[in-house]
Scaffold this motif. Structure first.
Motif, PDB file in Angstrom:
ATOM      1  N   VAL A  12       1.074  -1.339  -0.047  1.00 44.41           N
ATOM      2  CA  VAL A  12       0.074  -0.028  -0.080  1.00 44.41           C
ATOM      3  C   VAL A  12       0.764   1.143  -0.118  1.00 44.41           C
ATOM      4  CG1 VAL A  12      -1.839   1.421   1.254  1.00 44.41           C
ATOM      5  CG2 VAL A  12      -1.934  -1.062   1.088  1.00 44.41           C
ATOM      6  N   GLN A  13       1.945   1.252   0.532  1.00 46.04           N
ATOM      7  CA  GLN A  13       3.077   2.533   0.667  1.00 46.04           C
ATOM      8  C   GLN A  13       3.488   2.783  -0.867  1.00 46.04           C
ATOM      9  OE1 GLN A  13       5.868   1.113   3.624  1.00 46.04           O
ATOM     10  NE2 GLN A  13       4.484   2.204   5.428  1.00 46.04           N
ATOM     11  N   GLU A  14       3.734   1.632  -1.214  1.00 47.19           N
ATOM     12  CA  GLU A  14       4.155   1.847  -2.823  1.00 47.19           C
ATOM     13  C   GLU A  14       3.127   2.320  -3.789  1.00 47.19           C
ATOM     14  OE1 GLU A  14       6.760  -1.051  -4.704  1.00 47.19           O
ATOM     15  OE2 GLU A  14       7.925  -1.603  -2.965  1.00 47.19           O
ATOM     16  N   ALA A  15       1.797   1.714  -3.614  1.00 47.98           N
ATOM     17  CA  ALA A  15       0.996   2.283  -4.369  1.00 47.98           C
ATOM     18  C   ALA A  15       0.534   3.627  -3.896  1.00 47.98           C
ATOM     19  CB  ALA A  15      -0.444   1.335  -4.171  1.00 47.98           C
ATOM     20  N   ALA A  16       0.568   4.163  -2.743  1.00 46.45           N
ATOM     21  CA  ALA A  16       0.137   5.401  -2.425  1.00 46.45           C
ATOM     22  C   ALA A  16       1.298   6.409  -3.085  1.00 46.45           C
ATOM     23  CB  ALA A  16       0.354   5.459  -0.963  1.00 46.45           C
ATOM     24  N   THR A  19      -6.208  -0.168  -4.784  1.00 43.58           N
ATOM     25  CA  THR A  19      -6.372  -1.646  -4.575  1.00 43.58           C
ATOM     26  C   THR A  19      -5.708  -2.269  -5.732  1.00 43.58           C
ATOM     27  OG1 THR A  19      -8.331  -1.289  -3.451  1.00 43.58           O
ATOM     28  CG2 THR A  19      -7.869  -3.363  -4.249  1.00 43.58           C
ATOM     29  N   VAL A  20      -5.988  -1.946  -6.933  1.00 38.65           N
ATOM     30  CA  VAL A  20      -5.308  -2.902  -8.110  1.00 38.65           C
ATOM     31  C   VAL A  20      -3.980  -2.727  -8.096  1.00 38.65           C
ATOM     32  CG1 VAL A  20      -5.033  -2.917 -10.611  1.00 38.65           C
ATOM     33  CG2 VAL A  20      -7.281  -2.756  -9.398  1.00 38.65           C
ATOM     34  N   ALA A  75       2.211  -5.748  -4.285  1.00 39.27           N
ATOM     35  CA  ALA A  75       2.443  -6.984  -3.786  1.00 39.27           C
ATOM     36  C   ALA A  75       2.861  -8.423  -4.348  1.00 39.27           C
ATOM     37  CB  ALA A  75       1.022  -7.313  -3.202  1.00 39.27           C
ATOM     38  N   ILE A  76       2.525  -8.450  -5.521  1.00 34.97           N
ATOM     39  CA  ILE A  76       2.637  -9.752  -6.353  1.00 34.97           C
ATOM     40  C   ILE A  76       4.428  -9.473  -6.787  1.00 34.97           C
ATOM     41  CG2 ILE A  76       2.636 -10.685  -8.666  1.00 34.97           C
ATOM     42  CD1 ILE A  76      -0.230  -9.850  -8.276  1.00 34.97           C
ATOM     43  N   ARG A 121      -6.954 -14.902  -5.940  1.00 34.76           N
ATOM     44  CA  ARG A 121      -8.306 -15.121  -5.862  1.00 34.76           C
ATOM     45  C   ARG A 121      -8.856 -13.449  -6.299  1.00 34.76           C
ATOM     46  NH1 ARG A 121      -7.175 -18.050  -1.167  1.00 34.76           N
ATOM     47  NH2 ARG A 121      -7.025 -16.095   0.126  1.00 34.76           N
ATOM     48  N   PRO A 122     -10.029 -13.077  -7.143  1.00 33.09           N
ATOM     49  CA  PRO A 122     -10.380 -12.003  -7.373  1.00 33.09           C
ATOM     50  C   PRO A 122     -10.923 -10.995  -6.629  1.00 33.09           C
ATOM     51  CG  PRO A 122     -12.011 -13.537  -8.076  1.00 33.09           C
ATOM     52  CD  PRO A 122     -10.731 -14.455  -7.701  1.00 33.09           C
TER      53      PRO A 122
END
Length: 417
Positions: A37-41, A62-63, A69-70, A94-95
């Motif tokens: 989340v930190q990297e996404a932010a 989220t995406v 994370a992957i 999982r979706p």
């Protein structure tokens, strides 16, 4: 739409907390979720100011966080941590996040993570600091401000807390219904601290971070629905609503702060006052009239809300309530607020005596300067308001203080002391 850096940061802070809550539930791995989340932010803060905030910022974050994370897990697998990486990658395949167990008591992701953070094995201060840092997306400096300590001390506390979590293998799982009561006091403190962080932001351009305040009110409402027979959640929600009722009058047309004494009371939200009043009465009945700190603070807020004017406030009752609050939950903010009330009841010199031994942080010095000016001691008021290293104010607060300094400088030049 495009947005200023401050607006973008506020959206990222609020939505990032919700994304973190979902990812922790999905992955069962707090550290991985937080890092993703930190990297996404960071990606959002780099791209949104130019490209504009997406129509669905939470979905975008989220995406992006899932992709980050992957990437993190693939790097871990390449370094040899294959078991952890395989389990987490399977979860990410999982979706949607898995549905909660039938016995799961908390169905709101963010509130669930607040309860999870408030693990009884952690000290109350550690629970509060950890939750403010991760779920409220506050910086270390903002958490330190909220908990009245230094940034360095707070950084050490957070590091020790995370080390304890790892060493003790404290599980980040949703507590069952039977475990909720023992965590309730800490959860109430977190929700209140979250509102406070929005009501009095640490730096930035805004007098009030309205989205953070609204999220705290939402969580307080969820907490009341979750535990409808408890006094604590009702008291916290009452306090938030009775304070939130005054928000429309707290800033002027250009976004600068308006002191309580100068606010247009016709702009206060009577509906929120009525709801908060009823909640406070309900909470007091549940505790047999023995008030806790949240009830006492709500009672103070109610005294302000129902006063016909600032001068018409029952300051004797406000001082009495603060005396009780300081006796059951002593803190510098409570003593500072009591000092202001004493000044209104007994005069500014009495107020100065009441706050004389408080630590001289930026808020305390602001109050002292106002009281000194009311005594006609403008030179001392200017000295108290002089900026110091480490002071952090919002831009509107800074403008307000600059205006005060100009006024008091003129008073000194015209013969004032």
């Amino acid at each position: 739409m495009r947005g200023t850096g401050e607006q973008v940061a506020e959206v990222v802070r609020l939505e990032g907390a919700r994304v973190l809550a979902v990812l922790v539930r999905h992955l069962g791995d707090w550290s991985l979720a937080e890092e993703a989340v930190q990297e996404a932010a960071l990606a959002a803060l780099q791209t949104w100011p130019e490209r504009g905030v997406p129509d669905e910022p939470r979905a975008w974050l989220t995406v992006t966080a899932r992709r980050k994370a992957i990437d993190l897990l693939r790097r871990e697998r390449a370094r040899g941590d294959k078991e952890r990486a395989s389990v987490a990658l399977a979860a990410l395949s999982r979706p949607e996040p898995p549905e909660g167990d039938e016995e799961e008591a908390v169905d709101d992701d963010l509130l669930r993570l607040v309860f999870t953070c408030c693990h009884p094995s952690l000290a109350p201060e550690a629970r509060l600091a950890l939750t403010l840092k991760t779920l409220c997306q506050l910086t270390v400096a903002e958490v330190a401000e909220a908990l009245l300590t230094t940034e360095t001390a707070m950084a050490r506390r957070l590091t020790r807390t995370k080390h304890k979590i790892a060493a003790a293998r404290i599980p980040y799982r949703t507590p069952g219904a039977a475990e909720l009561p023992e965590r309730l006091t800490s959860v109430c403190s977190v929700v209140h601290a979250m509102y406070t962080a929005g009501h009095a932001p640490h730096g930035g351009e805004l007098v009030v971070a309205t989205d953070l305040c609204a999220e705290a009110v939402r969580l307080a409402r969820q907490l009341v629905r979750l535990m409808p027979g408890e006094a604590g959640p009702a008291a916290v929600l009452a306090l938030l609503l009775l304070t939130e009722a005054r928000r429309p009058a707290r800033v002027d047309a250009v976004g600068d702060p308006v002191l309580l004494a100068d606010q247009d009371r016709s702009r206060w939200d009577a509906r929120l006052v009525a709801e908060g009043t009823a909640l406070l009465s309900t909470s007091l009945r549940r505790s047999d009239g023995i008030a806790d700190p949240f009830q006492l603070q709500a009672a103070v807020a109610l005294e302000h809300d129902r006063a016909p004017s600032y001068a018409g406030t029952d300051w004797t009752e406000v001082v009495r309530l603060y005396d009780l609050l300081v006796s059951v939950a002593p803190s510098a903010p409570a003593r500072l607020a009591r000092g202001v009330a004493v000044a209104e009841r007994d005069g500014p010199e009495a107020g100065l005596r009441a706050v004389a031994d408080l630590p001289a942080d930026v808020r305390v010095r602001g109050v002292r300067s106002e009281l000194l000016a009311r005594c006609g001691r403008y030179g001392e008021a200017l000295a108290a308001l002089e900026p110091r290293p480490g002071d952090v104010l919002t831009e509107p607060e800074r403008r307000f203080r600059d205006a005060r300094r100009r006024t008091w400088t003129e008073q000194v030049r015209s013969g004032g002391t």
